[in-house]
Design a protein around this motif. Sequence first.
Motif: not given
Length: 290
Positions: A24-30, A51-52
């Motif tokens: 993956v290019d990035m991580v979305i953290e909730l 990682k962004p």
Amino acid sequence: MSIQWYPGHMAKAKREVTEQLKKVDMVIELADARIPYSSRNPMLDSILQEKPRLLVLTKSDMADSSMTNEWLQTFQKEDIEALSINALKNQGAKPIIEKSKKLTAPIFEKMARKGIRPRAIRAMIVGIPNVGKSTVINRLLGKKSAKTGDKPGVTKAQQWLKVGRDMELLDTPGILWPKFEDQLIGYRLAATGAIKDELLDFEDIALFVLNILKERYPEALKARYNLEEPLPEDGVELFDEIGRKRGCLQAGGYVDYEKAAEIILRDLRNEKLGKITLETPEDREKIEAE
């Protein structure tokens, strides 16, 4: 009371997240807007490294809006890219895409210089159980593709999902961590439903919640339970008064604390007490200073 919960599928999920990260290019953290610090898994820092990452505060419709803004300002000062969304009202999907493009721009610029054709952003979405991950995914997709539920542990396996032409999303199961370094974190997670209720002492958690409400949201308590001034200074006395007001009595006129505790926690989670945030940036500072 000591609160810990780390089912086997979460240990497996941690390993899988680590393995899939290179794809993956990035991580979305909730994180839960009601507990923006306690709902962030500290293991992610070591797993995700450089990682962004985009931090998304979910359930903002249930949180104190002024406190959510204070948290966002705090994250901004710390150079953490963050935003809040109300997923149930279909708010926030567009900002997530826009901020994701901003975070991954250097990656795609580098690819362009190498002559690589542009493609969709590949993002991994992570968060603790019951943080609203499936609801956010469904809003991003514009349809119901991910299972949703108000109990932790709904998502058990990873899956790739296509978000229009802009993003490919890797969904992952909710992950808690083996040991809460401060028990206040465990209490906040328990109060908001991140830990299975079957593992909790409701009376302990409800008393914890009452002490916060008495200090920070006394008007909400008085309005919901028809309490008069002054509120009892002692949390147990306040517990007693609410139990009597709600008719939670046993033989002999004694308060049924278990029944009263269930009412208090249900009222908190169902917004019957209004929009409540259970921790402040100052609360985080106290924990980190210990």
